[in-house]
Design a protein around this motif. Structure first.
Motif, mmCIF file in Angstrom:
data_model
loop_
_atom_site.group_PDB
_atom_site.id
_atom_site.type_symbol
_atom_site.label_atom_id
_atom_site.label_comp_id
_atom_site.label_asym_id
_atom_site.label_seq_id
_atom_site.Cartn_x
_atom_site.Cartn_y
_atom_site.Cartn_z
ATOM 1 N N LEU A 87 29.135 44.523 32.212
ATOM 2 C CA LEU A 87 28.553 43.981 33.442
ATOM 3 C C LEU A 87 27.211 44.655 33.756
ATOM 4 O O LEU A 87 26.281 44.018 34.241
ATOM 5 C CB LEU A 87 29.519 44.162 34.621
ATOM 6 C CG LEU A 87 30.987 43.731 34.394
ATOM 7 C CD1 LEU A 87 31.783 43.877 35.681
ATOM 8 C CD2 LEU A 87 31.076 42.302 33.883
ATOM 9 N N GLY A 146 43.552 49.370 43.434
ATOM 10 C CA GLY A 146 42.327 48.569 43.505
ATOM 11 C C GLY A 146 41.507 48.930 44.725
ATOM 12 O O GLY A 146 40.278 48.942 44.674
ATOM 13 N N HIS A 200 50.829 36.352 35.596
ATOM 14 C CA HIS A 200 49.579 36.707 36.266
ATOM 15 C C HIS A 200 49.258 35.698 37.373
ATOM 16 O O HIS A 200 48.910 36.074 38.487
ATOM 17 C CB HIS A 200 48.419 36.797 35.260
ATOM 18 C CG HIS A 200 47.102 37.006 35.930
ATOM 19 N ND1 HIS A 200 46.146 36.022 36.006
ATOM 20 C CD2 HIS A 200 46.612 38.063 36.628
ATOM 21 C CE1 HIS A 200 45.112 36.469 36.688
ATOM 22 N NE2 HIS A 200 45.358 37.707 37.072
ATOM 23 N N TYR A 243 43.816 45.418 28.445
ATOM 24 C CA TYR A 243 43.504 46.827 28.696
ATOM 25 C C TYR A 243 44.264 47.683 27.684
ATOM 26 O O TYR A 243 45.335 47.287 27.227
ATOM 27 C CB TYR A 243 43.817 47.194 30.157
ATOM 28 C CG TYR A 243 42.699 46.684 31.044
ATOM 29 C CD1 TYR A 243 41.611 47.484 31.338
ATOM 30 C CD2 TYR A 243 42.688 45.363 31.488
ATOM 31 C CE1 TYR A 243 40.544 46.993 32.073
ATOM 32 C CE2 TYR A 243 41.624 44.863 32.230
ATOM 33 C CZ TYR A 243 40.559 45.694 32.520
ATOM 34 O OH TYR A 243 39.497 45.213 33.226
ATOM 35 N N ARG A 269 48.855 36.632 41.213
ATOM 36 C CA ARG A 269 47.511 36.422 41.762
ATOM 37 C C ARG A 269 47.538 35.505 42.989
ATOM 38 O O ARG A 269 46.846 35.756 43.971
ATOM 39 C CB ARG A 269 46.606 35.861 40.675
ATOM 40 C CG ARG A 269 45.192 35.805 41.121
ATOM 41 C CD ARG A 269 44.247 35.437 40.051
ATOM 42 N NE ARG A 269 42.963 35.188 40.672
ATOM 43 C CZ ARG A 269 42.078 36.135 40.948
ATOM 44 N NH1 ARG A 269 42.330 37.373 40.641
ATOM 45 N NH2 ARG A 269 40.944 35.836 41.537
ATOM 46 N N LEU A 311 34.598 45.218 31.133
ATOM 47 C CA LEU A 311 35.982 44.742 31.235
ATOM 48 C C LEU A 311 36.591 44.670 29.833
ATOM 49 O O LEU A 311 35.858 44.614 28.843
ATOM 50 C CB LEU A 311 36.010 43.357 31.886
ATOM 51 C CG LEU A 311 35.297 43.249 33.248
ATOM 52 C CD1 LEU A 311 35.250 41.802 33.711
ATOM 53 C CD2 LEU A 311 35.968 44.127 34.292
ATOM 54 N N PRO A 320 29.714 41.913 39.912
ATOM 55 C CA PRO A 320 30.317 43.246 40.068
ATOM 56 C C PRO A 320 31.826 43.181 40.261
ATOM 57 O O PRO A 320 32.529 44.160 40.016
ATOM 58 C CB PRO A 320 29.648 43.785 41.338
ATOM 59 C CG PRO A 320 29.257 42.569 42.114
ATOM 60 C CD PRO A 320 28.916 41.538 41.091
ATOM 61 N N PHE A 321 32.333 42.011 40.707
ATOM 62 C CA PHE A 321 33.784 41.873 40.928
ATOM 63 C C PHE A 321 34.434 41.045 39.820
ATOM 64 O O PHE A 321 35.517 40.500 39.999
ATOM 65 C CB PHE A 321 34.044 41.222 42.296
ATOM 66 C CG PHE A 321 33.586 42.083 43.448
ATOM 67 C CD1 PHE A 321 34.291 43.221 43.813
ATOM 68 C CD2 PHE A 321 32.445 41.766 44.170
ATOM 69 C CE1 PHE A 321 33.874 44.025 44.869
ATOM 70 C CE2 PHE A 321 32.020 42.558 45.227
ATOM 71 C CZ PHE A 321 32.738 43.691 45.584
ATOM 72 N N ALA A 370 47.449 47.045 44.696
ATOM 73 C CA ALA A 370 46.580 46.973 45.877
ATOM 74 C C ALA A 370 46.085 48.377 46.234
ATOM 75 O O ALA A 370 44.907 48.569 46.564
ATOM 76 C CB ALA A 370 47.328 46.343 47.039
ATOM 77 N N ILE A 406 43.717 51.491 53.108
ATOM 78 C CA ILE A 406 44.555 50.645 52.250
ATOM 79 C C ILE A 406 46.054 50.936 52.461
ATOM 80 O O ILE A 406 46.876 50.031 52.442
ATOM 81 C CB ILE A 406 44.111 50.743 50.757
ATOM 82 C CG1 ILE A 406 44.597 49.525 49.974
ATOM 83 C CG2 ILE A 406 44.515 52.002 50.076
ATOM 84 C CD1 ILE A 406 43.889 48.260 50.273
HETATM 85 C C1 HEM Z 1 33.796 47.984 45.351
HETATM 86 C C2 HEM Z 1 35.019 47.595 45.294
HETATM 87 C C3 HEM Z 1 35.644 46.863 44.137
HETATM 88 C C4 HEM Z 1 35.130 46.545 42.901
HETATM 89 C C5 HEM Z 1 33.739 46.832 42.339
HETATM 90 C C6 HEM Z 1 36.173 45.840 42.184
HETATM 91 C C7 HEM Z 1 36.016 45.315 40.912
HETATM 92 C C8 HEM Z 1 36.984 44.561 40.272
HETATM 93 C C9 HEM Z 1 36.781 43.890 39.008
HETATM 94 C C10 HEM Z 1 35.490 43.919 38.179
HETATM 95 C C11 HEM Z 1 37.935 43.253 38.707
HETATM 96 C C12 HEM Z 1 38.187 42.367 37.480
HETATM 97 C C13 HEM Z 1 38.986 43.097 36.413
HETATM 98 C C14 HEM Z 1 39.100 42.236 35.145
HETATM 99 O O1 HEM Z 1 38.663 41.097 35.119
HETATM 100 O O2 HEM Z 1 39.624 42.754 34.141
HETATM 101 C C15 HEM Z 1 38.881 43.534 39.766
HETATM 102 C C16 HEM Z 1 40.183 43.098 39.796
HETATM 103 C C17 HEM Z 1 41.089 43.446 40.765
HETATM 104 N N1 HEM Z 1 40.820 44.117 41.939
HETATM 105 FE FE1 HEM Z 1 39.045 44.841 42.518
HETATM 106 N N2 HEM Z 1 37.284 45.768 42.987
HETATM 107 C C18 HEM Z 1 37.009 46.368 44.190
HETATM 108 C C19 HEM Z 1 37.845 46.473 45.299
HETATM 109 C C20 HEM Z 1 39.159 46.071 45.322
HETATM 110 C C21 HEM Z 1 40.030 46.180 46.462
HETATM 111 C C22 HEM Z 1 39.625 46.713 47.830
HETATM 112 C C23 HEM Z 1 41.260 45.712 46.059
HETATM 113 C C24 HEM Z 1 42.555 45.609 46.810
HETATM 114 C C25 HEM Z 1 42.756 45.423 48.018
HETATM 115 C C26 HEM Z 1 41.135 45.299 44.670
HETATM 116 C C27 HEM Z 1 42.165 44.792 43.906
HETATM 117 C C28 HEM Z 1 41.994 44.219 42.655
HETATM 118 C C29 HEM Z 1 43.081 43.612 41.889
HETATM 119 C C30 HEM Z 1 44.544 43.518 42.310
HETATM 120 C C31 HEM Z 1 42.511 43.116 40.703
HETATM 121 C C32 HEM Z 1 43.208 42.377 39.561
HETATM 122 C C33 HEM Z 1 42.954 40.879 39.711
HETATM 123 C C34 HEM Z 1 43.524 40.031 38.614
HETATM 124 O O3 HEM Z 1 43.779 40.539 37.508
HETATM 125 O O4 HEM Z 1 43.700 38.823 38.851
HETATM 126 N N3 HEM Z 1 39.848 45.532 44.268
HETATM 127 N N4 HEM Z 1 38.262 44.325 40.711
#
Ligand code: HEM
Length: 504
Positions: free
Chosen positions: A411, A302, A133, A112, A137, A373, A444-445, A299, A188
């Motif tokens: 994406l 996110g 990480h 980033y 994680r 991303l 999407p995630f 948290a 949250i």
């Molecule tokens: C609609 C809801 C959400 C979407 C679309 C979303 C999307 C994403 C995406 C695309 C990533 C990957 C980032 C990357 O690869 O560079 C990510 C990572 C992450 N998200 Fe979510 N997120 C959502 C909800 C949440 C929620 C509710 C939490 C916490 C409770 C959260 C915590 C995190 C964290 C901590 C990471 C980093 C993971 C890592 O680097 O291993 N997200 N999210």
């Protein structure tokens, strides 16, 4: 006068230097490579920025925007550009995106932009790589799986839903994005820190958090008074609030344990104690104190903005799709009819919300909460192009992704690609009855070892909110208030909705 000309000359030299950095240096460095070639594309004319401004140009998040549209039709789904101060390979190709995400830490690395590190802090999960990480994680995955199906967790999400909906009872109109943010923040903060919105610590964190969020999407100028500088300061304040909460928690823990020892058995307070992320986190000995604080911030961050924008999209798309609304109503009515009047929802109820999951999937696909991303190539990488993927010819015909270049998996282009999803520009939740929800077509995630650990939490929040919304309200939205990718998604007017409370 001499000084004037000197300044002009220096300006010209500076401009040419930047232009050289921008255009020629990346190619000069590649000149001696023996294999393949970088994908076609252009670096743009703005020194250092290259094509960043055009890339970031806002557009409805339900289409891919004119920049990607133009580039893809001119150069194909993978092209080179100059973005975020670096030569870049942009991938709109599902296979390459998948390959990038599956090869985290081996061939690619999360990367980033530096100003984001300045705000999130160097221990944020989005900034750390390698073993740090992995350690952070593992804790995140354990925390989520320990808490997600606990009855208190679900109970709290439902209680927060009812509080928000209750406050709408006498209103004819609301700004939905504000309400959704209130909801996701309360969920949250309760989930992570055990705080309710009425507690002053919660209100203080919210105030700092809003400053923090404004800085995250601002120009990265560290000059006192700018949103960026305010955000860096707000982060420091949130960290110290979290540290204070941790200290207080430890003190209480000590008192409870001392009482337990005196009484010889568990004290009533410790039995009634509700488990939140922090409680579990404090018992983890693989993380330092600063890592725990940073984890809490991750948290909060996110779980706040992404989930609230997903809620807003669902409400927006469903308002325009009467058939989807009817099916949602039927599903939630059937779940409620098997329960007593105010009986709380359970994990089993959640598992019965099949059509609701289709609506959530479709809003994620069509609305694209996260457009792209940030990655970086760790070594020179050869990747076959789409036309030759299944063609076993001996001559290499593929791309070169040079070491050190930025790589952006997009994406939204995969989600809106007509060769992957039929009629992609239509909101059609029923497609998820026919279509696989996993794999390369729908990410999407994110994916691989950085896939979002909060995805299920977000889904539960939206599903529970919809359960009560569709049974208690009818709503309509204004046509011109659409989700816009800035590239972070926002509704221009905050999604104003007109409400009708159903007297049940
Ligand atoms: C609609 C809801 C959400 C979407 C679309 C979303 C999307 C994403 C995406 C695309 C990533 C990957 C980032 C990357 O690869 O560079 C990510 C990572 C992450 N998200 Fe979510 N997120 C959502 C909800 C949440 C929620 C509710 C939490 C916490 C409770 C959260 C915590 C995190 C964290 C901590 C990471 C980093 C993971 C890592 O680097 O291993 N997200 N999210």
């Amino acid at each position: 006068m001499a000084v004037f000309w000197m300044v002009i000359l220096m300006g010209i030299v500076g401009f040419l230097f930047c232009l050289t950095l921008n255009h020629f240096l990346p190619l000069l460095l590649l000149k001696n490579k023996k294999f393949g070639d970088v994908p076609r594309g252009s670096f743009g004319y703005l020194p250092l920025l290259g094509e960043t401004l055009a890339f970031l140009n806002p557009h409805p998040s339900t289409n891919i925007g004119s920049f990607l549209q133009e580039k893809c039709s001119r150069y194909g789904k993978v092209f080179k550009s100059h973005l975020f101060f670096s030569p870049t390979i942009v991938s709109c190709d599902q296979e390459l995106n998948y390959f990038i995400l599956q090869n985290e830490d081996k061939l690619f690395e999360c990367s980033y932009p530096k100003p984001i590190h300045g705000i999130l802090g160097k221990l944020s999960m989005l900034c750390v790589v390698g073993d740090t990480h992995k350690r952070l994680r593992n804790v995140a995955i354990n925390l989520v799986s320990t808490t997600k199906s606990k009855p208190e967790f679900l109970k709290h999400i439902e209680k927060t839903t009812l509080q928000v909906l209750d406050s709408w009872k006498d209103k004819k109109q609301i700004i939905f994005c504000q309400e959704a943010r209130k909801f996701t923040f309360n969920v949250i903060v309760r989930q992570v820190l055990g705080l309710s919105p009425e507690q002053p610590e919660g209100a203080k964190i919210l105030e700092d958090f809003l400053t923090f969020m404004r800085g995250l999407i601002s120009l990265p100028l560290y000059i006192p008074g700018t949103p960026y500088a305010n955000a860096v300061k707000a982060r420091i304040r949130i960290s110290s609030s979290v540290k204070q909460i941790i200290k207080e928690r430890r003190r209480k823990e000590y008192v409870i344990n001392s009482n337990d020892n005196i009484c010889g058995n568990m004290n009533i307070n410790s039995q009634e104690k509700e488990i939140d992320f922090l409680e579990i986190l404090l018992g983890v000995d693989t993380l330092s104190e600063d890592e725990k604080v940073s984890f809490v911030l991750d948290a909060l961050l996110g779980g706040y903005e992404t989930t609230s924008i997903l809620m807003a999209m669902v409400v927006h798309f469903v308002a325009k799709s009467p058939t989807a609304l009817e099916q949602l109503k039927a599903e939630h009515h059937s779940i409620r009819s098997k329960k007593k009047k105010d009986e709380p929802l359970t994990w089993e109820d959640y598992k019965m919300m099949g059509f609701t999951q289709n609506v959530i999937n479709e809003a994620l696909r069509y609305g694209n909460v996260v457009k792209f991303l940030h990655r970086k190539a760790l070594k020179d990488i050869k990747f076959k192009d789409a036309q030759n993927r299944n063609n076993f010819c001996s001559l290499w015909s593929g791309y070169l992704i040079p070491a050190g270049w930025k790589v952006l998996p997009i994406l939204s282009t995969v989600h809106l690609d007509p060769s992957i999803h039929s009629s992609p520009l239509e909101f059609d939740p029923c497609r998820w009855e026919r279509q696989d929800q996993t794999g390369k077509k729908f990410i999407p995630f994110g994916g691989g070892s950085r896939c979002c650990p909060g995805s299920e939490l977000a889904r539960v929040e939206v599903a529970f909110f919809l359960h009560h919304l569709v049974q208690n309200f009818r709503w309509s939205v204004e046509d011109d208030d659409q989700p816009i990718a800035y590239p972070y998604v926002e509704f221009k007017k905050g999604l104003v909705i007109k409400l009708d409370h159903l007297a049940l």
